[in-house]
Motif scaffolding. Structure first.
Motif, mmCIF file in Angstrom:
data_model
loop_
_atom_site.group_PDB
_atom_site.id
_atom_site.type_symbol
_atom_site.label_atom_id
_atom_site.label_comp_id
_atom_site.label_asym_id
_atom_site.label_seq_id
_atom_site.Cartn_x
_atom_site.Cartn_y
_atom_site.Cartn_z
ATOM 1 N N GLU A 1 -58.729 -35.516 -13.769
ATOM 2 C CA GLU A 1 -57.535 -36.235 -14.204
ATOM 3 C C GLU A 1 -57.558 -36.533 -15.696
ATOM 4 O O GLU A 1 -56.523 -36.670 -16.316
ATOM 5 C CB GLU A 1 -57.358 -37.521 -13.408
ATOM 6 N N SER A 2 -58.735 -36.598 -16.288
ATOM 7 C CA SER A 2 -58.823 -36.917 -17.718
ATOM 8 C C SER A 2 -58.803 -35.638 -18.552
ATOM 9 O O SER A 2 -58.993 -34.538 -18.037
ATOM 10 C CB SER A 2 -60.099 -37.706 -17.994
ATOM 11 N N THR B 1 -49.526 -33.935 -9.393
ATOM 12 C CA THR B 1 -50.520 -34.938 -9.029
ATOM 13 C C THR B 1 -50.110 -35.511 -7.689
ATOM 14 O O THR B 1 -48.926 -35.776 -7.452
ATOM 15 C CB THR B 1 -50.574 -36.064 -10.080
ATOM 16 N N PRO C 1 -49.918 -38.618 -5.807
ATOM 17 C CA PRO C 1 -50.010 -40.025 -6.218
ATOM 18 C C PRO C 1 -50.978 -40.865 -5.388
ATOM 19 O O PRO C 1 -51.696 -41.687 -5.942
ATOM 20 C CB PRO C 1 -48.578 -40.550 -6.061
ATOM 21 N N SER C 2 -51.012 -40.676 -4.090
ATOM 22 C CA SER C 2 -51.858 -41.525 -3.248
ATOM 23 C C SER C 2 -53.345 -41.293 -3.486
ATOM 24 O O SER C 2 -54.163 -42.156 -3.186
ATOM 25 C CB SER C 2 -51.522 -41.300 -1.772
ATOM 26 N N THR C 3 -53.710 -40.151 -4.049
ATOM 27 C CA THR C 3 -55.122 -39.835 -4.271
ATOM 28 C C THR C 3 -55.460 -39.633 -5.736
ATOM 29 O O THR C 3 -56.635 -39.550 -6.089
ATOM 30 C CB THR C 3 -55.510 -38.548 -3.526
ATOM 31 N N GLU C 4 -54.433 -39.521 -6.589
ATOM 32 C CA GLU C 4 -54.619 -39.221 -8.011
ATOM 33 C C GLU C 4 -55.358 -37.904 -8.238
ATOM 34 O O GLU C 4 -56.037 -37.724 -9.243
ATOM 35 C CB GLU C 4 -55.336 -40.367 -8.732
ATOM 36 N N ARG C 5 -55.214 -36.970 -7.312
ATOM 37 C CA ARG C 5 -55.796 -35.635 -7.477
ATOM 38 C C ARG C 5 -54.795 -34.775 -8.238
ATOM 39 O O ARG C 5 -53.601 -34.815 -7.976
ATOM 40 C CB ARG C 5 -56.141 -35.031 -6.118
ATOM 41 N N HIS C 6 -55.308 -33.969 -9.190
ATOM 42 C CA HIS C 6 -54.470 -33.172 -10.085
ATOM 43 C C HIS C 6 -54.659 -31.687 -9.795
ATOM 44 O O HIS C 6 -55.789 -31.217 -9.649
ATOM 45 C CB HIS C 6 -54.846 -33.470 -11.543
#
Length: 159
Positions: A96-97, A144, A146-151
């Protein structure tokens, strides 16, 4: 579909249950055994070795950070470009970064090391896009969960 670094086979199992032709590959014999026990097709070995149906896969997956395999994302992306057909798709999960690093890592069971050191990369979406564009891919979509913040980034093979 080709699931590169399939691990325990959860995606292979899910895709096969939907009627998709799917093969998981992993360097870990226990991961391959787990995938087979789930009823999926799997093969032990490296993505850099010979694989069935090279150049004809519709879609390849690099999920759970597997863009890190080998520690050189541009080399991995070029290899996968040779595995999919001319308009093939690659779905990559990235950090994510905004990161682009390679390090030497080692697997452990608890505090005990269980294998040699190996190279592993961590790549965020800006770096992944840069690597993709120089490795025969174009960006088809980014999202993304949203519920897991996986990209994720979907890459389309360029002819």
């Amino acid at each position: 579909m080709l699931d590169i670094g399939c691990g325990g086979g959860r995606l292979v199992e899910a895709l096969a249950s939907c009627g998709r032709e799917v093969l998981g590959i992993d360097v870990s014999p226990s991961a391959v055994a787990s995938t087979l026990l789930r009823g999926g097709a799997a093969r032990s070995g490296s993505v850099f070795g010979p694989l069935p149906k090279e150049g004809s896969w519709d879609t390849a997956l690099l999920i759970d950070g597997n863009i890190g395999i080998g520690g050189a994302p541009h080399v991995l992306l070029r290899r996968i470009r040779g595995l999919v057909h001319g308009q093939g798709l690659l779905i990559v999960e990235c950090a994510e970064s905004d990161v682009d690093e390679c390090r030497r890592v080692r697997m452990h069971t608890g505090q005990r090391p269980v294998g040699p050191f190996f190279s592993w990369a961590t790549v965020g979406s800006p770096a992944l896009v840069r690597y993709a564009l120089t490795s025969g891919w174009s960006v088809a979509e980014q999202w993304t969960v949203p519920s897991t913040e996986r990209h994720f980034i979907a890459l389309r093979a360029r002819a």
